[in-house]
Write an enzyme that holds these catalytic residues in place. Sequence first.
Site, PDB file in Angstrom:
ATOM      1  N   LYS A 169      -2.406  -5.129   8.336  1.00  0.00           N
ATOM      2  CA  LYS A 169      -2.332  -6.139   7.300  1.00  0.00           C
ATOM      3  C   LYS A 169      -1.649  -5.610   6.055  1.00  0.00           C
ATOM      4  O   LYS A 169      -1.239  -6.365   5.201  1.00  0.00           O
ATOM      5  CB  LYS A 169      -3.763  -6.579   6.907  1.00  0.00           C
ATOM      6  CG  LYS A 169      -4.590  -7.127   8.011  1.00  0.00           C
ATOM      7  CD  LYS A 169      -6.032  -7.349   7.472  1.00  0.00           C
ATOM      8  CE  LYS A 169      -6.947  -7.519   8.644  1.00  0.00           C
ATOM      9  NZ  LYS A 169      -8.370  -7.442   8.222  1.00  0.00           N
ATOM     10  N   GLY A 170      -1.561  -4.283   5.938  1.00  0.00           N
ATOM     11  CA  GLY A 170      -1.164  -3.650   4.681  1.00  0.00           C
ATOM     12  C   GLY A 170       0.153  -4.115   4.099  1.00  0.00           C
ATOM     13  O   GLY A 170       0.333  -4.117   2.888  1.00  0.00           O
ATOM     14  N   GLU A 219       6.606  -1.553   6.405  1.00  0.00           N
ATOM     15  CA  GLU A 219       5.293  -0.898   6.438  1.00  0.00           C
ATOM     16  C   GLU A 219       4.846  -0.640   5.000  1.00  0.00           C
ATOM     17  O   GLU A 219       5.676  -0.433   4.112  1.00  0.00           O
ATOM     18  CB  GLU A 219       5.427   0.407   7.243  1.00  0.00           C
ATOM     19  CG  GLU A 219       4.218   1.302   7.299  1.00  0.00           C
ATOM     20  CD  GLU A 219       3.036   0.723   8.061  1.00  0.00           C
ATOM     21  OE1 GLU A 219       2.568  -0.354   7.670  1.00  0.00           O
ATOM     22  OE2 GLU A 219       2.563   1.386   9.008  1.00  0.00           O
ATOM     23  N   ASP A 220       3.535  -0.630   4.796  1.00  0.00           N
ATOM     24  CA  ASP A 220       3.042  -0.378   3.444  1.00  0.00           C
ATOM     25  C   ASP A 220       3.249   1.079   3.026  1.00  0.00           C
ATOM     26  O   ASP A 220       3.782   1.368   1.960  1.00  0.00           O
ATOM     27  CB  ASP A 220       1.560  -0.783   3.305  1.00  0.00           C
ATOM     28  CG  ASP A 220       0.655  -0.180   4.392  1.00  0.00           C
ATOM     29  OD1 ASP A 220       1.155   0.558   5.274  1.00  0.00           O
ATOM     30  OD2 ASP A 220      -0.561  -0.440   4.351  1.00  0.00           O
ATOM     31  N   ASP A 258       2.444   7.955   6.119  1.00  0.00           N
ATOM     32  CA  ASP A 258       1.627   9.116   5.773  1.00  0.00           C
ATOM     33  C   ASP A 258       1.987  10.220   6.781  1.00  0.00           C
ATOM     34  O   ASP A 258       2.985  10.916   6.617  1.00  0.00           O
ATOM     35  CB  ASP A 258       0.166   8.661   5.856  1.00  0.00           C
ATOM     36  CG  ASP A 258      -0.829   9.685   5.370  1.00  0.00           C
ATOM     37  OD1 ASP A 258      -0.444  10.552   4.580  1.00  0.00           O
ATOM     38  OD2 ASP A 258      -2.004   9.621   5.776  1.00  0.00           O
ATOM     39  N   LYS A 305       4.395   9.319   1.727  1.00  0.00           N
ATOM     40  CA  LYS A 305       3.745  10.594   1.384  1.00  0.00           C
ATOM     41  C   LYS A 305       4.396  11.675   2.237  1.00  0.00           C
ATOM     42  O   LYS A 305       3.831  12.085   3.268  1.00  0.00           O
ATOM     43  CB  LYS A 305       2.248  10.539   1.729  1.00  0.00           C
ATOM     44  CG  LYS A 305       1.398   9.661   0.840  1.00  0.00           C
ATOM     45  CD  LYS A 305      -0.060   9.806   1.300  1.00  0.00           C
ATOM     46  CE  LYS A 305      -0.972   8.817   0.632  1.00  0.00           C
ATOM     47  NZ  LYS A 305      -2.311   8.781   1.277  1.00  0.00           N
ATOM     48  N   PHE A 345      -5.101   8.666  -2.342  1.00  0.00           N
ATOM     49  CA  PHE A 345      -5.424   7.493  -1.537  1.00  0.00           C
ATOM     50  C   PHE A 345      -5.138   6.234  -2.349  1.00  0.00           C
ATOM     51  O   PHE A 345      -5.675   6.019  -3.427  1.00  0.00           O
ATOM     52  CB  PHE A 345      -6.870   7.496  -1.038  1.00  0.00           C
ATOM     53  CG  PHE A 345      -7.061   6.471   0.042  1.00  0.00           C
ATOM     54  CD1 PHE A 345      -6.639   6.722   1.334  1.00  0.00           C
ATOM     55  CD2 PHE A 345      -7.601   5.218  -0.246  1.00  0.00           C
ATOM     56  CE1 PHE A 345      -6.759   5.759   2.328  1.00  0.00           C
ATOM     57  CE2 PHE A 345      -7.728   4.253   0.741  1.00  0.00           C
ATOM     58  CZ  PHE A 345      -7.300   4.519   2.027  1.00  0.00           C
ATOM     59  N   ASP A 395      -5.690  -1.401   1.493  1.00  0.00           N
ATOM     60  CA  ASP A 395      -7.140  -1.549   1.350  1.00  0.00           C
ATOM     61  C   ASP A 395      -7.894  -0.224   1.398  1.00  0.00           C
ATOM     62  O   ASP A 395      -7.354   0.798   1.821  1.00  0.00           O
ATOM     63  CB  ASP A 395      -7.688  -2.401   2.498  1.00  0.00           C
ATOM     64  CG  ASP A 395      -7.761  -1.611   3.815  1.00  0.00           C
ATOM     65  OD1 ASP A 395      -6.756  -0.987   4.188  1.00  0.00           O
ATOM     66  OD2 ASP A 395      -8.838  -1.602   4.445  1.00  0.00           O
ATOM     67  N   ARG A 454      -7.139  -5.220  -1.484  1.00  0.00           N
ATOM     68  CA  ARG A 454      -5.791  -5.635  -1.073  1.00  0.00           C
ATOM     69  C   ARG A 454      -5.146  -6.582  -2.086  1.00  0.00           C
ATOM     70  O   ARG A 454      -3.921  -6.628  -2.214  1.00  0.00           O
ATOM     71  CB  ARG A 454      -5.833  -6.361   0.284  1.00  0.00           C
ATOM     72  CG  ARG A 454      -6.161  -5.477   1.466  1.00  0.00           C
ATOM     73  CD  ARG A 454      -5.847  -6.217   2.766  1.00  0.00           C
ATOM     74  NE  ARG A 454      -6.478  -5.623   3.928  1.00  0.00           N
ATOM     75  CZ  ARG A 454      -5.996  -4.593   4.628  1.00  0.00           C
ATOM     76  NH1 ARG A 454      -4.858  -4.046   4.282  1.00  0.00           N
ATOM     77  NH2 ARG A 454      -6.648  -4.117   5.670  1.00  0.00           N
TER      78      ARG A 454
HETATM   79  P1  5GP Z   1       0.271   7.323   9.368  1.00  0.00           P
HETATM   80  O1  5GP Z   1       0.227   6.960  10.815  1.00  0.00           O
HETATM   81  O2  5GP Z   1       1.666   7.389   8.805  1.00  0.00           O
HETATM   82  O3  5GP Z   1      -0.518   8.551   9.082  1.00  0.00           O
HETATM   83  O4  5GP Z   1      -0.535   6.211   8.609  1.00  0.00           O
HETATM   84  C1  5GP Z   1      -0.001   5.002   8.280  1.00  0.00           C
HETATM   85  C2  5GP Z   1      -1.108   4.024   7.954  1.00  0.00           C
HETATM   86  O5  5GP Z   1      -2.242   4.692   7.415  1.00  0.00           O
HETATM   87  C3  5GP Z   1      -0.667   3.069   6.881  1.00  0.00           C
HETATM   88  O6  5GP Z   1      -0.028   1.953   7.424  1.00  0.00           O
HETATM   89  C4  5GP Z   1      -1.977   2.732   6.220  1.00  0.00           C
HETATM   90  O7  5GP Z   1      -2.606   1.698   6.933  1.00  0.00           O
HETATM   91  C5  5GP Z   1      -2.793   3.980   6.352  1.00  0.00           C
HETATM   92  N1  5GP Z   1      -2.713   4.799   5.130  1.00  0.00           N
HETATM   93  C6  5GP Z   1      -2.100   6.001   4.957  1.00  0.00           C
HETATM   94  N2  5GP Z   1      -2.232   6.422   3.695  1.00  0.00           N
HETATM   95  C7  5GP Z   1      -2.937   5.465   3.050  1.00  0.00           C
HETATM   96  C8  5GP Z   1      -3.355   5.308   1.699  1.00  0.00           C
HETATM   97  O8  5GP Z   1      -3.151   6.123   0.799  1.00  0.00           O
HETATM   98  N3  5GP Z   1      -4.039   4.159   1.415  1.00  0.00           N
HETATM   99  C9  5GP Z   1      -4.314   3.203   2.355  1.00  0.00           C
HETATM  100  N4  5GP Z   1      -4.988   2.120   1.945  1.00  0.00           N
HETATM  101  N5  5GP Z   1      -3.918   3.324   3.626  1.00  0.00           N
HETATM  102  C10 5GP Z   1      -3.228   4.438   3.968  1.00  0.00           C
END
Ligand code: 5GP
Length: 179
Positions: A42-43, A98-99, A102, A130, A151, A158, A164
């Site tokens: 949903k992000g 994508e939001d 990470d 990040k 974070f 969220d 959100r």
């Molecule tokens: P990745 O697979 O790149 O580690 O993670 C991506 C997903 O992790 C993002 O789409 C998000 O849903 C969640 N995520 C990663 N960092 C954050 C953050 O700082 N805040 C929030 N709310 N979600 C995060």
Amino acid sequence: MNLEQVDILYDREQVMARVKELAQEITKDYADKNLLVVGILKGAFIFMADLVREIDLPLEIDFMDVSSYGVSTVSSGEVRIIKDLDYSIRDKDVLIVEDIVDTGLTLQYIKEILAKRGPRSIGICCLLDKPSRRKAAINPEYVGFAIPDEFIVGYGLDYAEQYRHYPAVCILKPSIYEK
Ligand code: 5GP
């Protein structure tokens, strides 16, 4: 916004200014292409809504929902499709929205799945990046802001489904999730 729980990183005006710049780049790069914008729920829903309204091209939109962190702030590395796309992406120029990227594991997985479906191209546009946390070789073509390892909540993101709707990109104070 409850400022006892969050610190503002980018306010709505700063975010919108950057979203407009990204949309201008996308408008330039995708002229004469077959643009399909895929939002990851949903992000990305608020970022996606602002972004597509600033892209001055014919385009289609679709959404995909994958499992994310749940109520924890640490990636499990496991990704599951909860809602797939509604339509075929064959011969489309797919732009994944994508939001936040990470570790990159989520997008790596989504890209692998979509690549098997015969799109003409796959690009990635994320609001936040990040880079210090990357585990997968994912380099988004469009990045709103590269940020430190905090974070983030607000503007679609969220913590346990809260925050959100906050209009700014905010840092959630560690005291909230370290309880
Ligand atoms: P990745 O697979 O790149 O580690 O993670 C991506 C997903 O992790 C993002 O789409 C998000 O849903 C969640 N995520 C990663 N960092 C954050 C953050 O700082 N805040 C929030 N709310 N979600 C995060």
